[in-house]
Design a protein around this motif. Structure first.
Motif, PDB file in Angstrom:
ATOM      1  N   GLY A   5       0.645  -1.332  -0.042  1.00  0.00           N
ATOM      2  CA  GLY A   5      -0.042   0.111  -0.072  1.00  0.00           C
ATOM      3  C   GLY A   5       0.696   1.257   0.015  1.00  0.00           C
ATOM      4  O   GLY A   5       0.413   2.435  -0.234  1.00  0.00           O
ATOM      5  N   VAL A  43      -7.559   8.313  -1.288  1.00  0.00           N
ATOM      6  CA  VAL A  43      -6.762   7.985  -2.202  1.00  0.00           C
ATOM      7  C   VAL A  43      -6.604   9.552  -3.062  1.00  0.00           C
ATOM      8  O   VAL A  43      -7.544  10.446  -3.107  1.00  0.00           O
ATOM      9  N   LYS A  51      -1.807   7.458  -5.228  1.00  0.00           N
ATOM     10  CA  LYS A  51      -1.394   7.401  -3.962  1.00  0.00           C
ATOM     11  C   LYS A  51      -2.662   6.895  -2.999  1.00  0.00           C
ATOM     12  O   LYS A  51      -3.645   7.585  -3.165  1.00  0.00           O
ATOM     13  N   ARG A  69      -4.822  -0.577  -3.211  1.00  0.00           N
ATOM     14  CA  ARG A  69      -3.801  -0.152  -3.888  1.00  0.00           C
ATOM     15  C   ARG A  69      -3.551  -1.340  -5.129  1.00  0.00           C
ATOM     16  O   ARG A  69      -3.278  -0.920  -6.290  1.00  0.00           O
TER      17      ARG A  69
END
Length: 177
Positions: A5, A43, A51, A69
């Motif tokens: 992640g 997000v 990201k 992710r």
């Protein structure tokens, strides 16, 4: 903490990514996909990268942001390359053939199994014993391949049935006198 992640997802050239609230949309040469991220995950799209981060330091948020992710990375791979699963059919008289937009499977039953191909998935039959399932959505490709395999899973004595390419079937020895 998730190690996956923490890594940002790089969006390659030719792919447009938009983040609208919790919805991530990807558009590329193979099509368009979207994913709705859980509320516990934050997000962001900045400088060509998506990201993800947990909103709070709860166990649930930390568990979900690595998954989010990975899902977003699957969107990028799906719209650029696509996904593919290969199936092999083993057994005397077992075969597959395309019948219009349906897949017809002869798997040793008294009747042929006719599988309706869902939208967004393409199935090709190279040889009568090889099936290739392809599409842009990784989850749907895997689900369709699993549904086809479920009609006749490989049995452990002779190995007859539908299996994934490269799958190892644990073989058993038959009954002895």
């Amino acid at each position: 903490m998730s190690r996956i992640g923490k890594k940002p997802v790089t969006v390659p050239s030719g792919v447009t990514a938009t983040v609208d609230g919790q919805t991530v949309k990807m558009k590329g040469p193979k099509g368009q996909l979207q994913f709705i991220v859980h509320d516990d995950v934050d997000v962001k799209f900045e400088s060509g990268q998506v990201k993800v981060a947990p909103r709070a330091e709860t166990k649930r948020a930390r568990a979900l942001y690595g998954t989010a992710r990975a899902q977003i990375a699957n969107l990028v791979e799906g719209v650029t390359k696509g996904f593919e699963r290969k199936l092999e059919i083993t057994g005397v008289g077992y075969r597959a053939a395309m019948q219009g937009k349906n897949l017809q499977l002869a798997l040793g039953y008294s009747h042929d199994v006719v599988y309706q191909i869902p939208e967004g998935i393409t199935i090709t039959v190279g040889k009568p014993t090889e099936i290739t399932v392809a599409g842009t959505d990784a989850q749907r490709v895997g689900q369709v391949a699993a549904e086809i395999r479920a009609y006749r899973p490989p049995e452990p004595y002779k190995g007859k049935g539908v299996k994934y390419a490269g799958e190892f079937i644990f073989r058993k020895e038959g009954k002895k006198k």
